[in-house]
Design a protein around this motif. Sequence first.
Motif, short mmCIF file in Angstrom:
data_model
loop_
_atom_site.label_atom_id
_atom_site.label_comp_id
_atom_site.label_asym_id
_atom_site.label_seq_id
_atom_site.Cartn_x
_atom_site.Cartn_y
_atom_site.Cartn_z
N MET A 113 -31.71 -119.17 -105.89
CA MET A 113 -32.84 -118.53 -104.72
C MET A 113 -31.88 -118.15 -103.74
N GLN A 114 -30.82 -118.90 -103.34
CA GLN A 114 -30.04 -118.74 -102.27
C GLN A 114 -29.14 -117.55 -102.32
N PHE A 115 -28.50 -117.48 -103.53
CA PHE A 115 -27.32 -116.71 -103.81
C PHE A 115 -27.56 -115.41 -104.74
N ALA A 116 -28.55 -115.19 -105.58
CA ALA A 116 -28.53 -114.32 -106.66
C ALA A 116 -28.71 -113.10 -106.14
N VAL A 117 -29.70 -113.03 -105.13
CA VAL A 117 -29.89 -111.54 -104.59
C VAL A 117 -28.52 -111.09 -103.79
N THR A 118 -27.78 -111.92 -103.12
CA THR A 118 -26.64 -111.40 -102.71
C THR A 118 -25.52 -110.85 -103.69
#
Length: 143
Positions: A113-118
């Motif tokens: 959730m924290q890093f997938a979008v980036t």
Amino acid sequence: MIVILIVNVVNAMNIIVLGVIPVEEYIREIMPITFPAGLILSILFSLIIRDFQLGLLRDEGAIREYAAIIHRSGEELLMIISDILDLSKVEAGRLDIINEELNVSEIPELLAMQFAVTAKQKGLEFNISMDENVPLMIHSDPH
């Protein structure tokens, strides 16, 4: 920008007035870390909100992902502040340790959730795997 500064000053004043830490210690040791961090996160959140208002992010799925990141980042900031307050309690000899069972299987989900979008924005592949020998539950203080 002025509103962000005022909100962070009011939050600092609330901690000074209502906190369990002596005022001098808070101002000297804790505030130099938490106040700038709060300002930086507030500015970042306001920039993300500005992007939403300008319509730069029209994909509803992306908006939900960003909202989840914002929510999680706010929770993490509160955890950092809580950890700093806990350190002060340790120094004062007033910290209670709670031994609870924690679910380790949630950690990969939180990382995703924290890093997938980036990673997606940068065109990177993002994979998380957990070794099968990692226990599903551990005993620890949740804070």
